[in-house]
Design an enzyme around this catalytic site. Structure first.
Site, mmCIF file in Angstrom:
data_model
loop_
_atom_site.group_PDB
_atom_site.id
_atom_site.type_symbol
_atom_site.label_atom_id
_atom_site.label_comp_id
_atom_site.label_asym_id
_atom_site.label_seq_id
_atom_site.Cartn_x
_atom_site.Cartn_y
_atom_site.Cartn_z
ATOM 1 N N SER A 178 0.784 -1.237 0.000
ATOM 2 C CA SER A 178 0.000 0.000 0.000
ATOM 3 C C SER A 178 0.810 1.278 0.000
ATOM 4 O O SER A 178 0.238 2.361 -0.145
ATOM 5 C CB SER A 178 -0.950 0.007 1.195
ATOM 6 O OG SER A 178 -2.163 -0.588 0.835
ATOM 7 N N TYR B 10 -10.411 2.740 5.743
ATOM 8 C CA TYR B 10 -9.400 2.382 4.746
ATOM 9 C C TYR B 10 -9.978 1.375 3.748
ATOM 10 O O TYR B 10 -10.512 0.346 4.125
ATOM 11 C CB TYR B 10 -8.194 1.776 5.449
ATOM 12 C CG TYR B 10 -6.974 1.631 4.583
ATOM 13 C CD1 TYR B 10 -6.081 2.685 4.438
ATOM 14 C CD2 TYR B 10 -6.718 0.446 3.917
ATOM 15 C CE1 TYR B 10 -4.961 2.565 3.645
ATOM 16 C CE2 TYR B 10 -5.598 0.318 3.117
ATOM 17 C CZ TYR B 10 -4.728 1.367 2.987
ATOM 18 O OH TYR B 10 -3.611 1.245 2.197
ATOM 19 N N SER B 11 -9.854 1.683 2.466
ATOM 20 C CA SER B 11 -10.390 0.790 1.442
ATOM 21 C C SER B 11 -9.525 0.835 0.193
ATOM 22 O O SER B 11 -9.312 1.906 -0.398
ATOM 23 C CB SER B 11 -11.823 1.184 1.071
ATOM 24 O OG SER B 11 -12.289 0.397 -0.015
ATOM 25 N N ASN B 12 -9.045 -0.331 -0.227
ATOM 26 C CA ASN B 12 -8.240 -0.408 -1.444
ATOM 27 C C ASN B 12 -9.053 -0.116 -2.692
ATOM 28 O O ASN B 12 -8.496 0.259 -3.726
ATOM 29 C CB ASN B 12 -7.604 -1.798 -1.532
ATOM 30 C CG ASN B 12 -6.558 -1.989 -0.453
ATOM 31 O OD1 ASN B 12 -5.509 -1.375 -0.482
ATOM 32 N ND2 ASN B 12 -6.871 -2.831 0.527
ATOM 33 N N GLY C 81 2.644 -1.106 4.066
ATOM 34 C CA GLY C 81 2.033 -1.948 3.054
ATOM 35 C C GLY C 81 2.200 -3.413 3.388
ATOM 36 O O GLY C 81 3.171 -3.816 4.020
#
Length: 446
Positions: free
Chosen positions: A123, A219-221, A379
């Site tokens: 990330s 938090y969201s990818n 990440g």
């Protein structure tokens, strides 16, 4: 009291079964370090750095060696706790960086870990993607208040109410695509499918949103899958090409690129996960069988394809490259002052401490530590955990890279987590040129 960044697994906004893969900064980042770990047996200090150190004044030599010795003890403790290895690089902005490498003996048989090895950065990719967006904002090709619907019509439900800014600071409310079961085989390395930004976005938006856009933080990818798709739509270039042309080449980052398949471009760190028989009990059953060559109770996942991380987490880089990137970013070399200020404008991450708690900017997060205020990201992608840290000026930088991920992802090994926390605390304080808190400094001193 310094506040810690909230742990994503503990957030009520995240689905209980959703992994924190491609995660952002975790709980330990601000209060006591960052989050990840590993360990081993040997310190690898490059010969050129040692030669340069010998020519420095005696006091500087003693200081660097003392820092190296302390970080080496903590890195060794991390390996002794069960990590395959760890790369540490810390630059306090006043002289030569401190570089430490530790590696478990069983992992050495696959190749010696080195501080310059390419590493999957998970990330941390988001910081670079945010920079690309802000570059286009400075060129008046995008506006942070543009609705997603303008650039991706029909691709995001309620896209007229979700702005680019909400994607970048995780206030869109979109479900995290890494929690969709359709991605599991790619995470485990058993599915060679190639994922596009739009494919990954579709995984996330087929789930109900977590909250109304702009009302909370989670938090969201999926946010960055959308960002990748927007970048490609606006420029007509791939996210990989944009990163190469606008960041890597101008800064001379020779080992930094967005991976689109399993290919490495240079000498690289091998990443590992435990095999099924040695997987910690805290790892859910569906994540216990990982593809790759096996030996010594571990699976080598370095040949697996990380492309499912996409614009949310597929960047490969090195400790040195990332330090150069952070310095260029925070010093204002990459972005005009107005866009850098927007990047550093934060929203609260902890609903219980919205004023003094940690904040999420655009692709980067900030919070207080015992030794100073950091700007950071971390990440996690199968086999690789990374933490990157800088101060507000970019003069001080630090990176910690650990070639394993599931034990952190699922908080499945208390010993590794404690050793990792102690190391990260020491890394941050060393970066600020301050003494390490006694409890952290005492770990692994035997």
């Amino acid at each position: 009291m310094p506040q810690s960044l909230p742990h994503h697994a503990a957030s009520p906004d995240r689905p209980v079964c959703s992994p924190r893969r491609l995660r952002g900064v975790s709980a330990a980042v601000t209060a006591s370090g960052l989050a990840v770990a590993l360990a081993a047996v040997a310190i690898a200090a490059p010969a050129p750095a040692r030669a340069a150190t010998r020519s420095a004044p005696a006091a500087a030599l003693d200081g660097v060696e003392a820092q190296r010795s302390q970080l080496a003890r903590l890195a060794k403790a991390l390996v002794a706790a069960g990590a395959p290895g760890v790369i540490v690089r810390v630059d306090d902005g006043r002289g030569l960086p401190v570089e430490v490498v530790e590696q478990a003996p069983w992992a050495e048989r696959d190749g010696r870990l080195a501080v310059g090895d390419e590493f999957r950065m998970g990330s941390n990719t988001k910081t670079m993607m945010a920079v690309l967006v802000l570059m286009l904002v400075s060129e008046h090709r995008l506006d942070l208040d543009d609705p997603v619907e303008r650039w991706l019509p029909g691709k995001v439900p309620n896209g007229g109410a979700i702005t680019l800014r909400m994607l970048l600071n995780h206030t869109s409310g979109l479900f995290d695509y890494t929690g969709d079961s359709g991605l599991l085989a790619s995470i485990l390395g058993t599915d060679p499918r190639r994922w596009t930004s739009l494919d990954l976005l579709a995984l996330g938006v087929r789930h109900e949103p977590l909250f109304a856009p702009g009302t909370r933080w989670s938090y969201s990818n999926t946010n960055y899958a959308a960002v990748g798709a927007v970048l490609e739509q606006v420029t007509g270039q791939s996210a990989a090409d944009l990163l190469r042309d606008r960041i890597a080449r101008p800064l001379g980052l020779r080992h930094t690129y967005l991976a689109t398949d399993s290919t490495w471009r240079g000498r690289h760190a091998r990443g590992y996960e435990p095999d099924q028989a040695h997987m910690p009990t805290g790892v859910p059953a569906e994540y216990r069988v990982v593809a790759g060559p096996q030996h010594d109770g571990r699976v080598d996942v370095s040949g697996n394809d990380p492309g499912w991380g996409g614009a949310a987490g597929a960047v490969v880089s090195t400790a040195q490259d990332w330090a150069r990137f952070h310095t260029a970013l925070m010093s204002g070399r990459l972005l005009p002052a107005a866009q850098l200020a927007q990047m550093r404008t934060t929203v609260p991450m902890d609903p219980e401490n919205p004023v003094n708690g940690p904040g999420s900017g655009l692709g980067i997060e900030t919070g207080s530590t015992p030794c100073g205020t950091i700007w950071a990201h971390d990440g996690g992608i199968t086999g690789y955990s990374s933490s990157t840290i800088t101060d507000v000026t970019g003069r001080r930088t630090a990176t910690v890279l650990v070639p394993t991920e599931f034990v952190y992802e699922f908080e499945a090994d208390e010993g590794i987590l404690e050793a990792d926390q102690a190391l990260k605390t020491a890394v941050i304080c060393t970066m600020f040129g301050k003494p390490v808190p006694t409890a952290a400094g005492a770990t692994g001193t035997g």
